[in-house]
Scaffold this motif. Sequence first.
Motif, short mmCIF file in Angstrom:
data_model
loop_
_atom_site.label_atom_id
_atom_site.label_comp_id
_atom_site.label_asym_id
_atom_site.label_seq_id
_atom_site.Cartn_x
_atom_site.Cartn_y
_atom_site.Cartn_z
N LEU A 1 87.95 -70.39 42.33
CA LEU A 1 89.21 -70.21 41.59
C LEU A 1 90.27 -71.21 42.05
CD1 LEU A 1 89.20 -66.36 41.22
CD2 LEU A 1 89.70 -67.95 39.36
N ASP A 2 90.28 -71.56 43.32
CA ASP A 2 91.19 -72.60 43.80
C ASP A 2 90.89 -73.94 43.13
OD1 ASP A 2 92.88 -71.15 45.50
OD2 ASP A 2 91.64 -71.52 47.28
N ARG A 3 89.60 -74.25 42.98
CA ARG A 3 89.22 -75.50 42.28
C ARG A 3 89.63 -75.45 40.82
NH1 ARG A 3 84.81 -74.68 45.63
NH2 ARG A 3 83.52 -73.84 43.95
N LEU A 4 89.48 -74.27 40.20
CA LEU A 4 89.90 -74.11 38.81
C LEU A 4 91.41 -74.28 38.69
CD1 LEU A 4 89.18 -73.38 35.88
CD2 LEU A 4 89.23 -70.97 36.55
N ALA A 5 92.14 -73.73 39.65
CA ALA A 5 93.60 -73.90 39.65
C ALA A 5 93.98 -75.37 39.79
CB ALA A 5 94.22 -73.08 40.79
N ALA A 6 93.24 -76.09 40.62
CA ALA A 6 93.54 -77.50 40.88
C ALA A 6 93.40 -78.36 39.62
CB ALA A 6 92.65 -78.04 41.99
N GLN B 1 83.25 -72.75 34.49
CA GLN B 1 81.87 -72.26 34.42
C GLN B 1 81.42 -71.73 35.77
OE1 GLN B 1 80.14 -71.96 31.55
NE2 GLN B 1 78.59 -70.87 32.71
N ALA B 2 81.78 -72.42 36.84
CA ALA B 2 81.39 -71.99 38.19
C ALA B 2 81.98 -70.61 38.51
CB ALA B 2 81.83 -73.01 39.22
N VAL B 3 83.25 -70.41 38.20
CA VAL B 3 83.88 -69.11 38.43
C VAL B 3 83.19 -68.04 37.60
CG1 VAL B 3 86.00 -67.75 38.21
CG2 VAL B 3 86.12 -70.10 39.06
N HIS B 4 82.97 -68.34 36.34
CA HIS B 4 82.35 -67.38 35.42
C HIS B 4 80.97 -66.95 35.93
CE1 HIS B 4 80.70 -66.01 31.44
NE2 HIS B 4 81.85 -65.37 31.49
N GLU B 5 80.17 -67.90 36.39
CA GLU B 5 78.83 -67.58 36.88
C GLU B 5 78.88 -66.70 38.13
OE1 GLU B 5 76.69 -71.27 37.21
OE2 GLU B 5 76.73 -71.58 35.03
N ILE B 6 79.80 -67.02 39.05
CA ILE B 6 79.94 -66.20 40.25
C ILE B 6 80.32 -64.77 39.86
CG2 ILE B 6 81.41 -65.79 42.28
CD1 ILE B 6 81.56 -68.93 42.51
N CYS B 7 81.26 -64.63 38.96
CA CYS B 7 81.72 -63.31 38.55
C CYS B 7 80.62 -62.52 37.83
CB CYS B 7 82.97 -63.42 37.69
SG CYS B 7 84.39 -64.07 38.62
N GLN B 8 79.88 -63.19 36.98
CA GLN B 8 78.79 -62.51 36.28
C GLN B 8 77.74 -62.00 37.25
OE1 GLN B 8 77.66 -65.56 33.35
NE2 GLN B 8 78.16 -64.06 31.77
N ALA B 9 77.51 -62.72 38.33
CA ALA B 9 76.51 -62.32 39.30
C ALA B 9 76.92 -61.08 40.09
CB ALA B 9 76.23 -63.48 40.27
N HIS B 10 78.20 -60.71 39.99
CA HIS B 10 78.72 -59.56 40.74
C HIS B 10 79.39 -58.55 39.82
CE1 HIS B 10 77.84 -61.28 44.65
NE2 HIS B 10 78.15 -62.44 44.11
N HIS C 1 86.44 -62.32 36.33
CA HIS C 1 85.82 -62.44 35.01
C HIS C 1 86.89 -62.32 33.93
CE1 HIS C 1 81.70 -61.53 32.96
NE2 HIS C 1 82.40 -62.40 32.27
N ALA C 2 87.82 -61.38 34.13
CA ALA C 2 88.92 -61.21 33.18
C ALA C 2 89.75 -62.49 33.07
CB ALA C 2 89.81 -60.04 33.62
N ILE C 3 90.03 -63.09 34.20
CA ILE C 3 90.81 -64.33 34.20
C ILE C 3 90.08 -65.43 33.44
CG2 ILE C 3 91.57 -66.19 35.73
CD1 ILE C 3 92.66 -64.05 37.60
N CYS C 4 88.77 -65.51 33.64
CA CYS C 4 87.99 -66.51 32.90
C CYS C 4 88.18 -66.34 31.40
CB CYS C 4 86.50 -66.38 33.25
SG CYS C 4 86.06 -67.04 34.86
#
Length: 91
Positions: free
Chosen positions: A13-18, A28-37, A47-50
């Motif tokens: 999420l920090d990278r997404l913010a950057a 996509q990286a954030v979304h995949e991490i969130c989907q896995a959990h 996931h909501a933020i995505c």
Amino acid sequence: MSKQDLTDMIEALDRLAAVGFVMGAEWQAVHEICQAHEGEVPFDWGHAICHRIEGDDWNADYWYRRAGKRRGTGTMAEEWSVMKAALAAFR
């Protein structure tokens, strides 16, 4: 949920913010991490933020409800700041 999984999401999420919370590889990286959990509150919030970034408010609101949160009314940067502070309780 391991502390490492949470750290991975925060760093993603920090990278997404950057990059300004735009759709792309960081999103996509954030979304995949969130989907896995799915079903774990911090990741459902991520996931909501995505989906808020995506502009899919219906889907975002579903994930906010799953996380016990409400969609932010400020900027994505403001919401990420609030979320990041709240995540400290999980670490």
